[in-house]
Scaffold this active site. Structure first.
Site, short mmCIF file in Angstrom:
data_model
loop_
_atom_site.label_atom_id
_atom_site.label_comp_id
_atom_site.label_asym_id
_atom_site.label_seq_id
_atom_site.Cartn_x
_atom_site.Cartn_y
_atom_site.Cartn_z
N SER A 89 0.84 -1.20 0.00
CA SER A 89 0.00 0.00 0.00
C SER A 89 0.87 1.25 0.00
O SER A 89 2.09 1.17 0.14
CB SER A 89 -0.92 0.01 1.23
N SER A 91 0.87 3.71 2.24
CA SER A 91 0.86 4.40 3.54
C SER A 91 2.22 4.94 3.95
O SER A 91 2.30 5.80 4.82
CB SER A 91 0.34 3.46 4.63
N LYS A 146 5.54 0.68 9.40
CA LYS A 146 5.35 2.09 9.75
C LYS A 146 6.66 2.62 10.32
O LYS A 146 7.63 1.91 10.47
CB LYS A 146 4.24 2.26 10.80
N SER A 247 -2.88 6.71 6.11
CA SER A 247 -2.21 5.67 6.89
C SER A 247 -3.03 5.32 8.12
O SER A 247 -3.32 6.19 8.95
CB SER A 247 -0.82 6.16 7.32
#
Length: 299
Positions: A89, A91, A146, A247
């Site tokens: 993705s 994010s 992350k 996100s």
């Protein structure tokens, strides 16, 4: 899927290892005794090749035994050293793009067994600014990636103006994280050009994206209604995506326990381009090119 593959790899290593050990220490010596007995009976009349045919090594044993060191090496490398991951993705844009394949340093935050993920040896802790892969706390079978912005004991604030502020453990002052506007952003969402900033968290500098027209979503996880402030518990971390308005991170579902950490993302080993025109007949999973310029380390 990751845990299932790890389990299969461990079982394959065990099975091939047991067969290798049985052959080396039990079956091979028995075959050798038969060969020596046949050689004693035949004297010098039979050559070595013929004697070997008296007690041949079964083909399945030979194949399985030869596979053991290869499978064992893959298992050790993937479980304790580096593991490849794909970015699914956007994010973490602009740091990581869809189609990036990254290497994750598995030993960065402790050596864990590959099946039950019990820590065997402590090797280090995340630092503020690290890009980490972890087991998504609400669904541990899913891997997330992350950036660590809050350490245990930190107070983290994210204002309505999309300004990140971190007060380290023991500090009463929350200093805004320094941002430098970058006017040459190439990223868009729909018809809107995203704003790109250079952000510095601790000693780590990286780039983030902000959608200038989006309001921050209503937070599903917050200690007090209407306040975007979190105190990070001991043994846990506050993480955010670099694409701040796209996100799902600690602002919404909470903190990452240390036990959920998989490793530190350290590099992009290949990057595929998947963009194509609306009239393209190619399936969406087939790459349209390779972004060689993206291969390298991760900030």
């Amino acid at each position: 899927m990751a845990n299932t593959f790890s389990l299969i790899l461990v079982l394959a290593t065990l099975v091939t290892g047991i067969i290798w050990a049985l052959d080396k220490f039990v079956w091979a010596p028995k075959r050798q005794l038969k060969i020596e007995a046949a050689a004693a009976n035949a004297g010098d009349q039979v050559d070595a090749e013929t004697l070997q045919a008296v007690a041949p090594q079964p083909s399945w044993v030979e194949s399985t035994s030869s596979m053991f060191p290869v499978i064992a090496l893959i298992m050790v490398f993937r479980s304790f050293i580096y593991e490849p991951f794909q970015i699914p993705s956007g994010s973490m844009m602009p740091t990581l793009l869809v189609g990036d394949f990254i290497l994750v340093e598995k030993f960065a935050y402790g050596l864990k067994d590959p099946v039950f993920r019990t820590q065997m040896v402590e090797t280090g802790k995340p630092e503020r600014g690290d890009v980490v892969v972890f087991k998504f706390p609400p669904q541990p079978k899913i891997d997330y990636i992350k950036r660590v912005v809050g350490m245990p004991g930190d107070t983290v604030r994210y204002s309505a103006h999309k300004q990140l502020c971190v007060a380290p453990k023991g500090s009463v002052e929350c200093k805004p994280v320094p941002l430098t506007d970058m006017t040459d952003s190439e990223f868009t969402e729909g018809m809107t050009r995203l704003v790109q900033f250079n952000e510095k968290i601790g000693e780590q500098e990286h780039q983030i994206l902000v959608h200038p027209l989006k309001r921050d979503r209503t937070l599903a996880y917050q200690p007090r209604p209407g306040v975007s402030e979190w105190v990070v518990p001991e043994g846990q971390y506050f993480v955010m995506g670099d694409n701040r308005d796209n996100s799902a991170d600690s602002r919404y579902w909470g903190f990452v326990p240390e036990a959920n950490l998989v490793g530190k993302a350290v590099g992009i080993w290949i990057s595929f381009e998947f963009e194509r025109g609306a009239d393209s007949a190619l399936p969406s999973w087939i790459p349209t090119g390779v972004r060689f310029s993206r291969i390298g380390g991760i900030n």
